[in-house]
Scaffold this active site. Structure first.
Site, PDB file in Angstrom:
ATOM      1  CE  LYS A   1      -0.876   2.214   3.561  1.00 60.40           C
ATOM      2  NZ  LYS A   1       0.039   2.548   4.836  1.00 60.40           N
TER       3      LYS A   1
ATOM      4  CG  ASP B   1      -3.231  -4.336   5.502  1.00 64.33           C
ATOM      5  OD1 ASP B   1      -2.240  -4.117   6.378  1.00 64.33           O
ATOM      6  OD2 ASP B   1      -3.833  -3.655   5.135  1.00 64.33           O
ATOM      7  CG  HIS B   2       2.687  -3.698   7.974  1.00 62.76           C
ATOM      8  ND1 HIS B   2       2.531  -2.237   7.578  1.00 62.76           N
ATOM      9  CD2 HIS B   2       3.098  -2.953   8.494  1.00 62.76           C
ATOM     10  CE1 HIS B   2       2.372  -1.583   8.773  1.00 62.76           C
ATOM     11  NE2 HIS B   2       2.779  -2.347   9.280  1.00 62.76           N
TER      12      HIS B   2
ATOM     13  CE  LYS C   1       1.307  -5.178  12.481  1.00 60.84           C
ATOM     14  NZ  LYS C   1       2.713  -4.512  13.137  1.00 60.84           N
TER      15      LYS C   1
ATOM     16  CD  GLU D   1       1.102   5.211  13.675  1.00 56.07           C
ATOM     17  OE1 GLU D   1       2.755   4.371  13.535  1.00 56.07           O
ATOM     18  OE2 GLU D   1       1.038   5.736  13.022  1.00 56.07           O
TER      19      GLU D   1
ATOM     20  CG  ASP E   1      -0.625   6.216   5.967  1.00 63.38           C
ATOM     21  OD1 ASP E   1      -0.367   6.250   5.293  1.00 63.38           O
ATOM     22  OD2 ASP E   1      -0.390   7.047   7.427  1.00 63.38           O
TER      23      ASP E   1
ATOM     24  CG  HIS F   1      -2.751  -0.942   8.594  1.00 64.01           C
ATOM     25  ND1 HIS F   1      -2.371  -1.671   6.887  1.00 64.01           N
ATOM     26  CD2 HIS F   1      -2.240  -0.175   8.735  1.00 64.01           C
ATOM     27  CE1 HIS F   1      -1.323  -0.927   7.244  1.00 64.01           C
ATOM     28  NE2 HIS F   1      -0.952   0.247   6.969  1.00 64.01           N
TER      29      HIS F   1
ATOM     30  CE  LYS G   1       1.425   9.334  10.825  1.00 67.92           C
ATOM     31  NZ  LYS G   1       2.368   7.496  11.210  1.00 67.92           N
TER      32      LYS G   1
END
Ligand code: BG6
Length: 491
Positions: free
Chosen positions: A145, A174-175, A179, A213, A232, A237, A337
């Site tokens: 992405k 999609d990292h 996980k 985050e 984002d 995610h 963030k």
């Protein structure tokens, strides 16, 4: 063989090469393996290997012979990704490496490049005949992405990829799906008999998904200031977490069964009307940290961010999954963030007991059972329930049963890319995003983006760096008589 476009970039250095070491360490990469790195800098393979040697982790889990094994199989080729000439040379080079290493014509092209290269590289790979699969061999392409920045651009990208590749050759990362604990969501739900029967509107009061985050935009201001928190994080995610939490049990663990069920969830999310966008979404942007806190700059003062930017660095949403299982159960999503703690979890709050047996004693306000799937940084699962506080007076209080991954299984070095690389090499697309799920994700967020664009935020900045986000996000829940569960509430 892995052909890595963008081999000198950050992703390759921090995640991909270390992930290859970890895979080899676990015995999951055969000797017949090679990496061909591509980047623009003029460099020989020898020079590239020297550089990589200095960048790879040096730790007891990554002994020198493991690194040597990888470096012996690593090659490099400079070139401009948009020049046709590169692909002729690539063809040649693949033949040479294959002749020496018996990789049997199998190639994974990993595009670790900015997204505007995806279409151009795939077109040229196709024209040069590099994506054609002969006999038993495979040719696959991995991209990560962002997949477009709107529904239309995502469709366009999918169409462009689809004109060269079959869908089964495209692996969209999609990292979050790499996980361990995200994958564990499926195991937790479907390998245990006790939770699934109560996993529905009859027993669940609400679901909260938080990806908080502490970092700011770091060096990515140019990209982030155009994208914002919603684009984002949410269609990718957060929606992946939502889909895994809300999906029906698939009929098998075949990739398409799982992906079909996930997509049904995205399609069941009620699109927000413009009025609902105003009442069910909250956007925020951080200002400088409050006095007395560690000093942190405001979003508008970050590197490569427009000093008058109206881009959101925080988003909270209330969504409804409109199906039999979830009718009337709100899904509250938030991400941002520069929040107070780095913390990702899925929190399931169950309904209170139907009959307040203890009314009239001091325990009238029984707190509900809460199941928290902690995804990072401390991976685990906890369940809060009521227990009697010892003593002659009947008094109850919440206690917790907790399972912690690291305590139980120990820690193994992982970048989060091991499973994804391995699955792609083995041809298992379960943990990758299918073209239609990318487009469906955008369909949900697009009405929000439209309203936000038409009505630029007036109150930015509206939360202090280091806080839990804007006040409006708390109001979003307090209007429903609920509140966010922050890590500090969870003990
Ligand atoms: C990326 C986003 O996809 O995910 C980043 O572009 C974000 O903005 C990151 O920081 C979060 O990933 P993780 O694995 O650190 O939770």
């Amino acid at each position: 063989m892995l052909v890595l476009f963008g081999a000198s970039g950050d992703l390759a250095k921090r995640k991909l090469f270390p992930a290859l070491l970890n895979l080899r360490r676990s015995g999951l990469l055969p000797n017949e393996f090679a990496v061909l790195g591509l980047a623009t800098s003029e460099m020989t393979s020898e020079a590239f290997r020297d550089r990589l040697r200095g960048e790879l982790p040096d730790s007891p889990e990554h002994p020198a012979e493991l690194t040597r094994w990888l470096l012996e199989r690593t090659h490099y080729m400079p070139g401009d990704f948009r020049s046709d000439e590169l692909y002729g040379r690539l063809q040649e080079r693949l033949r040479e490496i294959e002749a020496g290493g018996a990789t049997r014509g199998n190639v994974v092209f990993y595009l670790a490049t900015p997204p505007d290269f995806f279409g151009d590289i795939v077109d040229r790979l196709g024209t040069a005949g590099l994506t054609a699969e002969a006999g038993e061999s495979f040719r696959r392409v991995i991209i990560e992405k962002p997949f477009g920045d709107s529904h239309a651009s995502a469709r366009e990208l999918n169409a462009r990829l689809g004109s060269v590749l079959r869908e089964s050759q495209v692996y969209r990362i999609d990292h979050y799906l790499g996980k361990e604990t995200v994958q564990n969501l499926l195991v937790f739900r479907f390998a245990n008999g006790i939770f699934e029967p109560i996993w529905n509107r009859l027993y669940i009061d609400n679901v909260q998904i938080t990806v908080a985050e502490t970092v700011g935009v770091e060096q990515r201001g140019r990209y982030y200031d155009k994208a914002g928190a919603l684009r984002d994080m949410v269609p990718n995610h957060l929606f992946q977490l939502l889909a895994l939490t809300a999906m029906e049990p698939p009929s098998s663990f075949e990739a398409e069964s799982v992906r079909d069920e996930k997509i049904k969830v995205l399609r069941a999310i009620q699109p927000l009307s413009p009025e609902e966008v105003l009442t069910r979404t909250v956007r925020g942007q951080y200002g400088a940290s409050a006095e007395g806190q560690a000093p942190m700059p405001a979003y508008r003062a970050e590197n490569r961010v427009d000093p008058r930017s109206n881009t959101e660095s925080y988003v909270a949403l209330k969504l409804v999954v409109d199906n039999w299982r979830w009718a009337d159960v709100p899904f509250y999503l938030r991400t941002g963030k520069r929040l107070s703690r780095q913390h990702t979890d899925v929190t399931i709050t169950f309904r209170r007991p139907p009959h307040r047996l203890f009314e009239g004693t001091q325990v009238a306000d029984v707190t509900p059972n809460v199941l928290v799937l902690h995804l990072q940084p401390d991976e685990g699962i906890s369940l809060t329930f009521q227990a009697k506080i010892p003593g002659p007076v009947v008094q109850t209080g919440p206690v917790e049963m907790a399972f912690n991954y690291a305590d139980h299984f120990g820690r193994t070095p992982s970048t989060g890319y091991e499973t994804l690389l391995y699955d792609c090499i083995c041809g298992d697309p379960t943990l990758f995003q299918r073209a239609d799920s990318v487009e469906d994700g955008w369909s949900v967020v697009e009405p929000i983006l439209d309203v936000w664009r038409a009505l630029p935020a007036r109150s930015f900045p509206n939360y202090a760096a280091g806080s839990w986000g804007p006040r409006e996000a708390d109001e979003l829940l307090s209007r429903d008589g609920r509140s966010w569960r922050n890590p500090s509430d969870q003990g």
